[in-house]
Design a protein around this motif. Sequence first.
Motif, PDB file in Angstrom:
ATOM      1  N   PRO A  69       0.843  -1.206   0.000  1.00 45.34           N
ATOM      2  CA  PRO A  69       0.000   0.000   0.000  1.00 45.34           C
ATOM      3  C   PRO A  69       0.880   1.260   0.000  1.00 45.34           C
ATOM      4  O   PRO A  69       1.904   1.314   0.687  1.00 45.34           O
ATOM      5  CB  PRO A  69      -0.809  -0.114   1.292  1.00 45.34           C
ATOM      6  CG  PRO A  69      -0.648  -1.547   1.729  1.00 45.34           C
ATOM      7  CD  PRO A  69       0.692  -1.968   1.252  1.00 45.34           C
ATOM      8  N   HIS A  70       0.470   2.248  -0.746  1.00 50.43           N
ATOM      9  CA  HIS A  70       1.297   3.461  -0.847  1.00 50.43           C
ATOM     10  C   HIS A  70       0.462   4.576  -1.440  1.00 50.43           C
ATOM     11  O   HIS A  70      -0.676   4.379  -1.901  1.00 50.43           O
ATOM     12  CB  HIS A  70       2.513   3.209  -1.755  1.00 50.43           C
ATOM     13  CG  HIS A  70       2.144   3.230  -3.209  1.00 50.43           C
ATOM     14  ND1 HIS A  70       2.330   4.337  -4.019  1.00 50.43           N
ATOM     15  CD2 HIS A  70       1.553   2.291  -4.004  1.00 50.43           C
ATOM     16  CE1 HIS A  70       1.890   4.066  -5.231  1.00 50.43           C
ATOM     17  NE2 HIS A  70       1.414   2.831  -5.261  1.00 50.43           N
ATOM     18  N   THR A  71       1.050   5.761  -1.457  1.00 49.45           N
ATOM     19  CA  THR A  71       0.539   6.855  -2.264  1.00 49.45           C
ATOM     20  C   THR A  71       1.728   7.543  -2.900  1.00 49.45           C
ATOM     21  O   THR A  71       2.824   7.559  -2.337  1.00 49.45           O
ATOM     22  CB  THR A  71      -0.267   7.866  -1.432  1.00 49.45           C
ATOM     23  OG1 THR A  71      -0.909   8.798  -2.299  1.00 49.45           O
ATOM     24  CG2 THR A  71       0.628   8.634  -0.460  1.00 49.45           C
ATOM     25  N   HIS A  72       1.530   8.063  -4.111  1.00 46.70           N
ATOM     26  CA  HIS A  72       2.516   8.996  -4.666  1.00 46.70           C
ATOM     27  C   HIS A  72       1.914  10.379  -4.521  1.00 46.70           C
ATOM     28  O   HIS A  72       0.897  10.691  -5.147  1.00 46.70           O
ATOM     29  CB  HIS A  72       2.822   8.699  -6.131  1.00 46.70           C
ATOM     30  CG  HIS A  72       3.726   9.749  -6.743  1.00 46.70           C
ATOM     31  ND1 HIS A  72       4.908  10.128  -6.158  1.00 46.70           N
ATOM     32  CD2 HIS A  72       3.603  10.514  -7.859  1.00 46.70           C
ATOM     33  CE1 HIS A  72       5.487  11.063  -6.885  1.00 46.70           C
ATOM     34  NE2 HIS A  72       4.713  11.322  -7.927  1.00 46.70           N
ATOM     35  N   ARG A 102       0.262  -1.820   6.344  1.00 47.67           N
ATOM     36  CA  ARG A 102       1.507  -1.127   6.047  1.00 47.67           C
ATOM     37  C   ARG A 102       1.214   0.020   5.081  1.00 47.67           C
ATOM     38  O   ARG A 102       0.210   0.011   4.375  1.00 47.67           O
ATOM     39  CB  ARG A 102       2.530  -2.073   5.398  1.00 47.67           C
ATOM     40  CG  ARG A 102       2.920  -3.265   6.251  1.00 47.67           C
ATOM     41  CD  ARG A 102       3.808  -2.834   7.407  1.00 47.67           C
ATOM     42  NE  ARG A 102       4.267  -3.978   8.182  1.00 47.67           N
ATOM     43  CZ  ARG A 102       3.648  -4.453   9.247  1.00 47.67           C
ATOM     44  NH1 ARG A 102       2.504  -3.896   9.653  1.00 47.67           N
ATOM     45  NH2 ARG A 102       4.143  -5.472   9.909  1.00 47.67           N
ATOM     46  N   PHE A 103       2.112   1.001   5.038  1.00 51.28           N
ATOM     47  CA  PHE A 103       1.920   2.101   4.095  1.00 51.28           C
ATOM     48  C   PHE A 103       3.255   2.759   3.808  1.00 51.28           C
ATOM     49  O   PHE A 103       4.010   3.100   4.719  1.00 51.28           O
ATOM     50  CB  PHE A 103       0.949   3.144   4.648  1.00 51.28           C
ATOM     51  CG  PHE A 103       0.357   4.034   3.583  1.00 51.28           C
ATOM     52  CD1 PHE A 103      -0.687   3.580   2.795  1.00 51.28           C
ATOM     53  CD2 PHE A 103       0.843   5.320   3.375  1.00 51.28           C
ATOM     54  CE1 PHE A 103      -1.248   4.392   1.804  1.00 51.28           C
ATOM     55  CE2 PHE A 103       0.296   6.136   2.400  1.00 51.28           C
ATOM     56  CZ  PHE A 103      -0.755   5.667   1.604  1.00 51.28           C
ATOM     57  N   VAL A 104       3.548   2.929   2.503  1.00 55.11           N
ATOM     58  CA  VAL A 104       4.759   3.619   2.064  1.00 55.11           C
ATOM     59  C   VAL A 104       4.388   5.066   1.747  1.00 55.11           C
ATOM     60  O   VAL A 104       3.612   5.314   0.818  1.00 55.11           O
ATOM     61  CB  VAL A 104       5.364   2.941   0.818  1.00 55.11           C
ATOM     62  CG1 VAL A 104       6.627   3.685   0.372  1.00 55.11           C
ATOM     63  CG2 VAL A 104       5.663   1.478   1.091  1.00 55.11           C
ATOM     64  N   LEU A 105       4.954   6.000   2.514  1.00 57.13           N
ATOM     65  CA  LEU A 105       4.595   7.408   2.353  1.00 57.13           C
ATOM     66  C   LEU A 105       5.511   8.074   1.323  1.00 57.13           C
ATOM     67  O   LEU A 105       6.185   9.057   1.594  1.00 57.13           O
ATOM     68  CB  LEU A 105       4.636   8.145   3.686  1.00 57.13           C
ATOM     69  CG  LEU A 105       3.993   9.544   3.710  1.00 57.13           C
ATOM     70  CD1 LEU A 105       2.560   9.503   3.214  1.00 57.13           C
ATOM     71  CD2 LEU A 105       4.082  10.150   5.090  1.00 57.13           C
ATOM     72  N   ASP A 106       5.580   7.466   0.144  1.00 58.79           N
ATOM     73  CA  ASP A 106       6.151   8.087  -1.053  1.00 58.79           C
ATOM     74  C   ASP A 106       7.633   8.429  -0.954  1.00 58.79           C
ATOM     75  O   ASP A 106       8.124   9.217  -1.749  1.00 58.79           O
ATOM     76  CB  ASP A 106       5.365   9.346  -1.420  1.00 58.79           C
ATOM     77  CG  ASP A 106       5.477   9.672  -2.899  1.00 58.79           C
ATOM     78  OD1 ASP A 106       5.674   8.735  -3.698  1.00 58.79           O
ATOM     79  OD2 ASP A 106       5.380  10.856  -3.268  1.00 58.79           O
ATOM     80  N   GLY A 107       8.354   7.898   0.006  1.00 60.13           N
ATOM     81  CA  GLY A 107       9.801   8.059   0.041  1.00 60.13           C
ATOM     82  C   GLY A 107      10.303   9.431   0.414  1.00 60.13           C
ATOM     83  O   GLY A 107      11.507   9.690   0.309  1.00 60.13           O
ATOM     84  N   GLN A 108       9.442  10.345   0.870  1.00 58.76           N
ATOM     85  CA  GLN A 108       9.876  11.713   1.167  1.00 58.76           C
ATOM     86  C   GLN A 108       9.317  12.173   2.514  1.00 58.76           C
ATOM     87  O   GLN A 108       8.122  12.163   2.746  1.00 58.76           O
ATOM     88  CB  GLN A 108       9.465  12.673   0.052  1.00 58.76           C
ATOM     89  CG  GLN A 108       8.005  12.584  -0.375  1.00 58.76           C
ATOM     90  CD  GLN A 108       7.649  13.560  -1.473  1.00 58.76           C
ATOM     91  OE1 GLN A 108       8.327  14.562  -1.690  1.00 58.76           O
ATOM     92  NE2 GLN A 108       6.567  13.286  -2.192  1.00 58.76           N
TER      93      GLN A 108
END
Length: 878
Positions: free
Chosen positions: A11-14, A48-54
């Motif tokens: 799961p993530h957002t860009h 889980r969640f990937v917050l766009d690497g920033q």
Amino acid sequence: MSTRLTFHLIPHTHWDREWYLPRAAFQARLIPVLEALLLQLEQEPAARFVLDGQTVLVEDFLAARPDLADRVAAQVGRGALEIGPWYVLADELIPTGESLLRNLLEGGRDAARWGRRLDVLYSPDAFGHPGALPALAREFGIEAGVAWRGVGRPGGSDRDLYHWGSPADGGLLLYHLPREGYSIGAELATAVQDLRPRWTAVRKELVARSVTSQVAVFVGADHHAAAPDLAGLRERLQAFEPEHEVRISGLAEFFASVVEAGPSHAKSGPAIPALGGELRRIDDHAWVLQGVHGTRTRMKRRHSVTELTVSRLAEPLATLSALRGGIDHRGVLRLAWRSLLQSQFHDTLGGCSADDVAREQDVRLSSVEALIREIGARSWRDLAGHDPDLARVLPDRSSPALILWNPCARIRRGIVTAELSFFRSDVLVGPPGGRVAATGTGYRPVALEAASGERLPLQVIGMRPGQERLDADHHYPDQDLVDRVFVAFQPPPLAGLALRRFHLRTAKGLPRASGLDVKPDLISNRLIAARVSPIGVITLEDRRSGERYPGLGVLEDEPDGGDSYTFSRGRGRTALGGRHRSRAIIAGGPLVGAIETRWTMASATQGDLEFRLVAVLHADSPILRLRLDVENGARDHRLRARFPVGAGEDACAGAAFGLVLRPPVHRQRGHESIELPDPTAPAHRFAAAAEYTRGLAILAPGFFQYEWTADRDLLVTLIRSVGELSKPDLPERPGHAGWPQPTPLAQEPGDHSVQLAVVPIGEADLDRPDRLMELWEDAFLPVQSGFFRRYARNAGAQPERDDGIQLEGDGLVLSAIKRAEQGEGLVLRCYNITESPVEGRWVFAGALREAWLLRADETGALELSLPEDRRSVPFSAG
């Protein structure tokens, strides 16, 4: 027997911080998304969640909800919310390598404060990637990465995993996003009745390209909130996959599984293919959109100059000042760096954004410029030992002084230019109250006197009236009318990073003649001669090799029917030539010569273009410095300058922490059907080509876009005027690359000022590209000057002589001089621009206590052995 697969739902957002809407609008949308996400992560332990690497997104969120900081830290700390490693997702081909490094430093600092860093170099949407990224990632302890644009299909096939980089430094285990990118699984989260057919299509593509048994399924898209029922989605997909496993994973968990599982034996060919160099390929995989490198050139030039000033002027000045007892500016420098990094967000710096974003970028860069002006002014004062309050209290004890500083870590010889000011009268601010403005004589002929007593005569290049404000800590500012006088002189050699102090003495006379010849159409010295036509076309002669270069700098204007992402050649002719207006000698020597030419040209579209070219030559230099001022009165066009080289196969261009060789690009439709290859390319500081004794280097303060043609010409993009963020179905790129909206500011109306330099080179200079960097430093990082019209020395002022710091070693290039992130140490950073190991050393005027070798993230310290006199630090650079 088939391989058991594991499907990792990621799961993530860009989240574009700013793009077709300004930052504030997207920030307002971000707040409720992250509020709901925190609640979901707390209620679903497996989520889980990937917050766009920033990490800047956490900063934006907590600016509105500081009360939720502990809850954010709790989810980051347990690995449910993955943040970093970047501070912002930059356009990676436009910032310098030093900026990319600082981006990781700031992201790492933020992530440590909030719990932990995602150790994956996540870059899902940049318009290509520099070849230095794998080595840089390893310097931060990062061994895995994610990319989309620019990888293409190396070897003619689409794979999800590559080893990117040199085997010598371990490279980067890179996950290559599929053709649909990070949004391939976005619709799985909302599908109900049609989940199976959607999953079947997604599964087929991902499994076909999988190198291992671990299959990443990215669930998210631009500005998407987290899928509302991750556990339910996993259960439904698991029901479709009874022989395999479906998990909810973060990126860290996915890469750990890849390493543990190893390559799949069900695949033929190499397990994980190797990948090297920069990533700017299309191969019918994903748009790379290299047209962004020519969009909003005015902003890009301003950013480059600001970036250069922060990294190579303000920060080193402040660092050296602090080490000598001055103010510690680290806090303000961090503000400047973070604002500069925010200016590097990929859609913002790429120029493919709304006009509101461009306006905010303008304000942001103005803020950075204001910060570094204040840092620089105070650092100059402290380094010079100047006390402005003392000068105000005891004016009879003050006298004018000029301080020189060499910003390069090598000895500099040659001509220096500086600005002096001479008092004419006070400017009274506030009610007069009987005050009478004091008056002075203004400019009078002077010379500079060194500590040794040697006097240096000055060439006056120009003079004009102006105003000057003198600031002090304990007095109101003193505003004066002055004569601003621009001079040139030749000081004694100046050691690397060293300072020298000179005092003004009344004197007459000019410097000795030095072979510089200046005529209205010709400027020459013993090294080169440049003849300038009435419409700015240059014929350059290299008097050392005998090579002659006609037709340099011809301006070509062509219709541009494209958008902010893609140049598209419009209908109509290419405009050339023009109507001459005037020419003049600006400076006649003997040290600096300058000539001016003005002309007008009808654009390839409607409207006129007005030009002013100033060519400058120093008596002792082979560098022809050019300033081209353009008044752009046209729309929908691209203006470029052509420099026929007539030699070389590949063009050599500066890049992040190095250089890259590129052949000409033949623009024809083939297997890259989703987007035509763009013949233009990005460059940092220089683009050059040479063969034997013939060659040219085009230098610029920072980033620029160029094209290397099959005819062995270099073309430099000066202006791209476009009026739409995105257009549909261009011949070069079918489909919209962004949300369509007008961008009238991207037409770039009004004044532009372009700084370039041209220098003849030979093939030997390409073999030693650090020499090109030295030429670039001489052109755009000259010896700096600080002038104090009322100079009063502190009791503890620095001595008249300061021998600075030297960097020795062929192929080594200075990157940064800064204070350590922790403690009181001095960090000196350089890189090896050649392909062979180099032995180097730093040399100091005084003895050192200790020296350590660090990674770029300033960890992994290894103590270095010092020679007996403890005045140098030997090291090896791979």
